[in-house]
Design a protein around this motif. Structure first.
Motif, PDB file in Angstrom:
ATOM      1  N   ARG A   9      46.505 -58.062 -36.448  1.00 47.07           N
ATOM      2  CA  ARG A   9      46.090 -58.952 -37.539  1.00 47.07           C
ATOM      3  C   ARG A   9      44.591 -59.206 -37.487  1.00 47.07           C
ATOM      4  O   ARG A   9      43.933 -59.297 -38.517  1.00 47.07           O
ATOM      5  N   TYR A  10      44.072 -59.360 -36.274  1.00 45.26           N
ATOM      6  CA  TYR A  10      42.651 -59.611 -36.082  1.00 45.26           C
ATOM      7  C   TYR A  10      42.132 -58.700 -34.985  1.00 45.26           C
ATOM      8  O   TYR A  10      42.812 -58.468 -33.991  1.00 45.26           O
ATOM      9  N   LEU A  11      40.915 -58.202 -35.217  1.00 47.17           N
ATOM     10  CA  LEU A  11      40.310 -57.294 -34.249  1.00 47.17           C
ATOM     11  C   LEU A  11      38.812 -57.562 -34.224  1.00 47.17           C
ATOM     12  O   LEU A  11      38.183 -57.685 -35.279  1.00 47.17           O
ATOM     13  N   VAL A  12      38.264 -57.643 -33.029  1.00 46.39           N
ATOM     14  CA  VAL A  12      36.826 -57.810 -32.877  1.00 46.39           C
ATOM     15  C   VAL A  12      36.316 -56.651 -32.036  1.00 46.39           C
ATOM     16  O   VAL A  12      36.810 -56.423 -30.926  1.00 46.39           O
ATOM     17  N   LYS A  13      35.339 -55.937 -32.562  1.00 45.10           N
ATOM     18  CA  LYS A  13      34.797 -54.766 -31.871  1.00 45.10           C
ATOM     19  C   LYS A  13      33.274 -54.826 -31.852  1.00 45.10           C
ATOM     20  O   LYS A  13      32.650 -55.583 -32.615  1.00 45.10           O
ATOM     21  N   ARG A  14      32.697 -54.026 -31.004  1.00 40.79           N
ATOM     22  CA  ARG A  14      31.234 -53.936 -30.892  1.00 40.79           C
ATOM     23  C   ARG A  14      30.727 -52.746 -31.692  1.00 40.79           C
ATOM     24  O   ARG A  14      31.423 -51.723 -31.846  1.00 40.79           O
ATOM     25  N   LYS A  18      34.565 -46.838 -31.042  1.00 42.58           N
ATOM     26  CA  LYS A  18      35.537 -46.106 -31.846  1.00 42.58           C
ATOM     27  C   LYS A  18      36.751 -47.018 -32.036  1.00 42.58           C
ATOM     28  O   LYS A  18      37.263 -47.564 -31.057  1.00 42.58           O
ATOM     29  N   VAL A  19      37.173 -47.177 -33.272  1.00 37.88           N
ATOM     30  CA  VAL A  19      38.228 -48.150 -33.582  1.00 37.88           C
ATOM     31  C   VAL A  19      39.404 -47.431 -34.232  1.00 37.88           C
ATOM     32  O   VAL A  19      39.224 -46.587 -35.123  1.00 37.88           O
ATOM     33  N   PHE A  20      40.589 -47.759 -33.773  1.00 37.28           N
ATOM     34  CA  PHE A  20      41.814 -47.204 -34.330  1.00 37.28           C
ATOM     35  C   PHE A  20      42.628 -48.313 -34.987  1.00 37.28           C
ATOM     36  O   PHE A  20      42.950 -49.309 -34.349  1.00 37.28           O
ATOM     37  N   LEU A  21      42.961 -48.122 -36.256  1.00 37.33           N
ATOM     38  CA  LEU A  21      43.872 -49.041 -36.940  1.00 37.33           C
ATOM     39  C   LEU A  21      45.150 -48.270 -37.251  1.00 37.33           C
ATOM     40  O   LEU A  21      45.103 -47.198 -37.855  1.00 37.33           O
ATOM     41  N   GLU A  22      46.268 -48.847 -36.813  1.00 34.80           N
ATOM     42  CA  GLU A  22      47.541 -48.152 -36.954  1.00 34.80           C
ATOM     43  C   GLU A  22      48.397 -48.784 -38.038  1.00 34.80           C
ATOM     44  O   GLU A  22      48.403 -50.004 -38.210  1.00 34.80           O
ATOM     45  N   CYS A  23      49.154 -47.948 -38.727  1.00 32.12           N
ATOM     46  CA  CYS A  23      50.047 -48.422 -39.780  1.00 32.12           C
ATOM     47  C   CYS A  23      51.344 -47.625 -39.716  1.00 32.12           C
ATOM     48  O   CYS A  23      51.313 -46.390 -39.634  1.00 32.12           O
ATOM     49  N   VAL A  24      52.455 -48.333 -39.770  1.00 29.77           N
ATOM     50  CA  VAL A  24      53.768 -47.687 -39.729  1.00 29.77           C
ATOM     51  C   VAL A  24      54.625 -48.234 -40.860  1.00 29.77           C
ATOM     52  O   VAL A  24      54.670 -49.447 -41.071  1.00 29.77           O
ATOM     53  N   GLN A  25      55.301 -47.321 -41.587  1.00 29.98           N
ATOM     54  CA  GLN A  25      56.243 -47.753 -42.625  1.00 29.98           C
ATOM     55  C   GLN A  25      57.631 -47.223 -42.295  1.00 29.98           C
ATOM     56  O   GLN A  25      57.768 -46.153 -41.699  1.00 29.98           O
ATOM     57  N   ASP A  26      58.641 -47.989 -42.707  1.00 24.56           N
ATOM     58  CA  ASP A  26      59.998 -47.683 -42.247  1.00 24.56           C
ATOM     59  C   ASP A  26      60.909 -47.180 -43.356  1.00 24.56           C
ATOM     60  O   ASP A  26      62.138 -47.178 -43.191  1.00 24.56           O
ATOM     61  N   MET A  27      60.351 -46.751 -44.496  1.00 21.19           N
ATOM     62  CA  MET A  27      61.214 -46.373 -45.620  1.00 21.19           C
ATOM     63  C   MET A  27      61.038 -44.924 -46.046  1.00 21.19           C
ATOM     64  O   MET A  27      61.339 -44.570 -47.176  1.00 21.19           O
ATOM     65  N   LEU A  76      43.925 -45.089 -39.296  1.00 22.40           N
ATOM     66  CA  LEU A  76      42.536 -45.109 -39.781  1.00 22.40           C
ATOM     67  C   LEU A  76      41.628 -45.196 -38.572  1.00 22.40           C
ATOM     68  O   LEU A  76      41.853 -46.028 -37.690  1.00 22.40           O
ATOM     69  N   ILE A  77      40.616 -44.346 -38.542  1.00 23.41           N
ATOM     70  CA  ILE A  77      39.718 -44.289 -37.399  1.00 23.41           C
ATOM     71  C   ILE A  77      38.291 -44.547 -37.864  1.00 23.41           C
ATOM     72  O   ILE A  77      37.815 -43.907 -38.820  1.00 23.41           O
ATOM     73  N   LEU A  78      37.658 -45.503 -37.222  1.00 25.47           N
ATOM     74  CA  LEU A  78      36.238 -45.738 -37.431  1.00 25.47           C
ATOM     75  C   LEU A  78      35.520 -45.043 -36.280  1.00 25.47           C
ATOM     76  O   LEU A  78      35.636 -45.454 -35.128  1.00 25.47           O
ATOM     77  N   GLU A  79      34.835 -43.967 -36.584  1.00 24.31           N
ATOM     78  CA  GLU A  79      34.274 -43.118 -35.528  1.00 24.31           C
ATOM     79  C   GLU A  79      33.244 -43.857 -34.679  1.00 24.31           C
ATOM     80  O   GLU A  79      33.204 -43.714 -33.467  1.00 24.31           O
ATOM     81  N   SER A  80      32.406 -44.631 -35.340  1.00 24.50           N
ATOM     82  CA  SER A  80      31.382 -45.415 -34.641  1.00 24.50           C
ATOM     83  C   SER A  80      31.170 -46.677 -35.461  1.00 24.50           C
ATOM     84  O   SER A  80      30.432 -46.672 -36.447  1.00 24.50           O
ATOM     85  N   ALA A  81      31.855 -47.728 -35.072  1.00 24.56           N
ATOM     86  CA  ALA A  81      31.901 -48.936 -35.901  1.00 24.56           C
ATOM     87  C   ALA A  81      30.501 -49.500 -36.160  1.00 24.56           C
ATOM     88  O   ALA A  81      29.636 -49.525 -35.261  1.00 24.56           O
ATOM     89  N   SER A  82      30.313 -49.952 -37.383  1.00 23.66           N
ATOM     90  CA  SER A  82      29.058 -50.603 -37.757  1.00 23.66           C
ATOM     91  C   SER A  82      29.367 -51.958 -38.388  1.00 23.66           C
ATOM     92  O   SER A  82      30.495 -52.201 -38.842  1.00 23.66           O
ATOM     93  N   THR A  83      28.371 -52.827 -38.428  1.00 23.65           N
ATOM     94  CA  THR A  83      28.596 -54.186 -38.930  1.00 23.65           C
ATOM     95  C   THR A  83      29.052 -54.180 -40.394  1.00 23.65           C
ATOM     96  O   THR A  83      29.797 -55.068 -40.816  1.00 23.65           O
ATOM     97  N   VAL A 112      33.058 -56.494 -36.769  1.00 20.21           N
ATOM     98  CA  VAL A 112      32.233 -55.639 -35.929  1.00 20.21           C
ATOM     99  C   VAL A 112      30.944 -56.398 -35.617  1.00 20.21           C
ATOM    100  O   VAL A 112      30.204 -56.760 -36.531  1.00 20.21           O
ATOM    101  N   LEU A 113      30.725 -56.638 -34.333  1.00 19.08           N
ATOM    102  CA  LEU A 113      29.583 -57.462 -33.925  1.00 19.08           C
ATOM    103  C   LEU A 113      28.450 -56.602 -33.380  1.00 19.08           C
ATOM    104  O   LEU A 113      28.681 -55.514 -32.854  1.00 19.08           O
TER     105      LEU A 113
END
Lengths: 113, 111
Positions: A9-14, A18-27, A76-83, A112-113
């Protein structure tokens, strides 16, 4: 009911991480989407996928990549997170292309900080 | 590209009154239009779909109209309640495999 689950729900990164956001659907939906939502800009499509291992760019793909190795999972992948990637990220799925409503996850608020 | 405008960013109404939200679009005529509700910190939830050949659609206290000549949809909530307070988004169907969303109207129903 369709359930679309986003891993965080909440994520704090520098900056630079590299940031990974995962999503799963069940239908067993064919289509999956990643949007970001920013105040005053609404929902903007980053990437979508209409089949396993298939992906298409949306309006704002720069700085992002995606992976769909299994039908139910879209990452979803953020290769090099930016603000400027601080945003609410929403995953959605739909049964097939065309006249189908979207089912959304609860969203991940990424800072992203 | 498709442009969608929702009438105002925020709308405040008194409980029991009818809320009317507007969605205007340009550039093409969609086969249908959708309305979603979004609560703070949550993803949008589908409410209603109206097709181009339907003038009006109802679901409980919700009513949607679709005027393809004016390129406009109106979304009404009758007998509004504080629980109706949320952001409402209109969306147009896929072109090039994506939905276009409006920026939304934030509705506050005052008790």
């Amino acid at each position: 009911d369709v359930k679309v689950t986003q891993s965080s729900r909440y994520l704090v990164k520098r900056t630079g991480e590299k940031v990974f956001l995962e999503c799963v659907q069940d239908m067993d939906h064919e289509n999956m989407f990643w949007y970001r939502q920013d105040p005053g800009l609404g929902l903007r499509l980053i990437y979508f996928s209409y089949d396993v291992k298939m992906k298409e760019k949306g309006d704002i793909p720069e700085g992002y990549s995606v992976s769909r190795e299994k039908k139910e999972r879209f990452s979803l992948i953020l290769e090099s997170a930016s603000t400027n990637q601080t945003s609410m990220y929403l995953c959605a799925s739909s049964l097939y292309q065309g006249e189908e409503k979207l089912f959304f996850g609860s969203g991940t608020q990424l800072s992203v900080l | 590209s498709q442009k969608i405008e929702q009438n105002s960013e925020a709308l405040n109404i008194q409980e029991g009154k009818t809320a009317t939200l507007t969605c205007n679009y340009t550039n093409y005529s969609p086969a249908y239009l959708q309305w979603y509700r979004q609560d703070p910190g949550r993803g949008p939830v589908f409410l209603l779909l109206i097709r181009e050949n339907e003038k009006e659609k109802r679901k409980e206290r919700l009513k949607v109209t679709f005027d393809t000549t004016l390129k406009q949809s109106l979304f009404h909530i009758t007998a509004s309640q504080p629980a109706d307070s949320a952001t409402y988004l209109c969306a147009l169907p896929p072109t090039g495999n994506q939905f276009y969303f409006g920026t939304g109207t934030s509705l506050t129903v005052i008790p």
